[in-house]
Design a protein around this motif. Structure first.
Motif, PDB file in Angstrom:
ATOM      1  N   TRP A 146       0.798  -1.226   0.000  1.00 26.76           N
ATOM      2  CA  TRP A 146       0.000   0.000   0.000  1.00 26.76           C
ATOM      3  C   TRP A 146       0.836   1.284   0.000  1.00 26.76           C
ATOM      4  N   ARG A 191       1.858   2.893  -3.445  1.00 24.25           N
ATOM      5  CA  ARG A 191       0.740   3.582  -4.096  1.00 24.25           C
ATOM      6  C   ARG A 191       0.402   4.882  -3.375  1.00 24.25           C
ATOM      7  N   PHE A 192       0.489   4.856  -2.060  1.00 24.61           N
ATOM      8  CA  PHE A 192       0.235   6.075  -1.289  1.00 24.61           C
ATOM      9  C   PHE A 192       1.239   7.169  -1.662  1.00 24.61           C
ATOM     10  N   LYS A 223       0.477   8.359  -5.292  1.00 25.88           N
ATOM     11  CA  LYS A 223      -0.826   9.009  -5.417  1.00 25.88           C
ATOM     12  C   LYS A 223      -0.795  10.442  -4.885  1.00 25.88           C
ATOM     13  N   ILE A 243      -4.434   6.837  -9.111  1.00 21.48           N
ATOM     14  CA  ILE A 243      -3.981   5.575  -8.531  1.00 21.48           C
ATOM     15  C   ILE A 243      -4.986   5.106  -7.484  1.00 21.48           C
ATOM     16  N   SER A 244      -5.333   3.834  -7.575  1.00 17.21           N
ATOM     17  CA  SER A 244      -6.324   3.252  -6.663  1.00 17.21           C
ATOM     18  C   SER A 244      -5.658   2.241  -5.733  1.00 17.21           C
ATOM     19  N   TYR A 245      -6.246   2.061  -4.560  1.00 15.90           N
ATOM     20  CA  TYR A 245      -5.762   1.060  -3.617  1.00 15.90           C
ATOM     21  C   TYR A 245      -6.465  -0.283  -3.818  1.00 15.90           C
ATOM     22  N   LYS A 246      -7.370  -0.329  -4.790  1.00 21.19           N
ATOM     23  CA  LYS A 246      -8.082  -1.560  -5.077  1.00 21.19           C
ATOM     24  C   LYS A 246      -7.107  -2.610  -5.618  1.00 21.19           C
ATOM     25  N   SER A 282      -4.611  -3.896  -4.271  1.00 18.61           N
ATOM     26  CA  SER A 282      -3.241  -3.447  -4.016  1.00 18.61           C
ATOM     27  C   SER A 282      -2.264  -4.609  -3.874  1.00 18.61           C
ATOM     28  N   PHE A 292       0.685  -5.184  -6.337  1.00 14.85           N
ATOM     29  CA  PHE A 292       2.031  -5.051  -5.785  1.00 14.85           C
ATOM     30  C   PHE A 292       2.923  -6.194  -6.259  1.00 14.85           C
ATOM     31  N   LYS A 296       6.201   3.030  -6.247  1.00 10.95           N
ATOM     32  CA  LYS A 296       5.942   1.591  -6.214  1.00 10.95           C
ATOM     33  C   LYS A 296       7.246   0.798  -6.313  1.00 10.95           C
TER      34      LYS A 296
END
Length: 391
Positions: free
Chosen positions: A59, A62-63, A66, A185-188, A190, A194, A331
């Motif tokens: 996560w 992506r954080f 994003k 960018i989505s956390y869906k 993840s 990843f 990432k």
């Protein structure tokens, strides 16, 4: 403050943050001794810190990509500060240091991922990596010594100083230019995404080499640091926390020296040459089995640090260069953190179990050197495959 260049601001904020990161380990050691925890508890505490990187890696990359990375740096430092407050309130050091680890895993992808935004071209990126690594290692040096010194005198004072310095780092972060980030960018999905990113990086020869190389460095460094905590009293008869922290910090001086001279020895295009410095690092670790005096130990710690600095800096820059285009900067660093901290977690956990089982310190030390040489040997095999593809 605003007149400083963006890179200088980043270096300054990173120095303060890394300074406190390393103070806390020595403060935790003092708390463990004061409260009578068993001898294996320090590597266990270190393991909780590393576990944060492994669990949150899907996560945090992506954080970081994003959001504006300067803002992510602030969030990471706030969480680290919360971990120190927990220590100050008397909570279990393993739990508290784990919270610091959560802050560190949030912080790390942003501190490296922002470099391509603040630099132009491969050469400037390499110099920026060298600078960031140098400031980090100097912080490790100064933070280790300060943490041991202050904790010997007052654990409460050491923790208050830690909080103040984290807050200062947060303040500097507010002046760093903010990249736009990628709000799409989505956390869906993840976790699956990843591991897809990881597979992409491992399929590319350059990033594959760098991920294994940096992982081998941090595995050997993390275990060596834990071993030295036990090796110094046993071999050199030194028990003072301040003295031990100063001895361990010598490695930091070596890494800083190695990071500074790296751009004059190796470029991103010749990153494969790092394999020779990794091999030399493994040999020097094994040499500790024959060391019995303080001056020789200090000299070899300096040497292993210098070799390590030259070994890791080009691989960091090389990975960022190719990873930025393959999966994104944040990432890429998240995958790198996952790999490095998995290596470290396995190494430190194995050392924890070995210590609990009563295995001799020199056996752990020798095993660390052998594992390093095996991993560098694997890199040597990769080099033989990479070079024909580039010619």
């Amino acid at each position: 403050m605003s007149r400083m260049s963006p890179l200088r601001l980043l270096f300054s904020a990173q120095f303060l943050s890394a300074f406190v990161d390393n103070m806390i380990l020595f403060i935790a050691q003092a708390i463990i001794i004061k409260k009578g925890y068993p001898g294996y508890y320090l590597p266990f505490v270190q393991s909780t810190f590393l576990a944060s990187y492994i669990l949150l890696s899907p996560w945090v990359g992506r954080f970081a990509d994003k959001n504006a990375k300067a803002r992510v740096l602030i969030v990471g430092n706030i969480v680290k500060t919360a971990g120190v407050v927990l220590l100050l309130c008397g909570l279990n050091p393993a739990l508290s240091y784990g919270v610091v680890g959560v802050g560190a895993v949030i912080y790390s992808p942003a501190k490296y991922g922002i470099l391509p935004f603040l630099t132009r071209g491969a050469d400037e990126l390499l110099r920026a990596n060298s600078g960031l690594e140098s400031y980090t290692i100097l912080a490790i040096l100064a933070g280790s010594v300060t943490g041991g010194f202050l904790a010997d005198r007052s654990i409460t004072l050491a923790l208050i100083v830690s909080i103040i310095l984290y807050v200062a780092s947060i303040g500097i972060n507010t002046f760093i230019p903010r990249d736009p980030g990628n709000r799409s960018i989505s956390y869906k999905n993840s976790i699956s995404a990843f591991f897809l990113d990881m597979a992409t990086l491992f399929r590319h020869p350059q990033s594959h080499y760098s991920l294994i190389g940096t992982g081998s460095f941090w595995l050997s460094s993390a275990v060596l640091r834990m071993v030295i905590f036990a090796w110094v009293p046993l071999t050199l008869g030194i028990t003072s926390g301040t003295a031990i922290s100063m001895i361990i910090a010598v490695t930091g001086i070596g890494i800083a020296v190695g990071a500074v001279i790296t751009p004059y020895i190796i470029s991103i295009k010749t990153y494969q040459r790092t394999v020779w410095f990794g091999f030399a690092m493994g040999v020097v670790i094994l040499a500790f089995l024959k060391i019995g005096s303080l001056p020789v130990a200090v000299g070899f710690l300096l040497l292993v640090g210098a070799l390590g600095g030259i070994y890791i800096v080009p691989m960091n820059a090389s990975l960022q260069q190719v990873g930025h285009h393959l999966v994104g900067a944040g990432k890429t660093i998240a995958v790198q953190n996952f790999c490095e901290n998995t290596f470290m977690f396995l190494g430190v956990s194995a050392y924890t179990l070995a210590t609990k089982a009563g295995i001799a310190t020199n056996t752990s030390l020798g095993t660390t050197g052998v594992v390093m040489l095996l991993l560098v040997g694997y890199l040597g095999l990769l080099v033989r495959k990479i070079i024909p593809q580039q010619t």
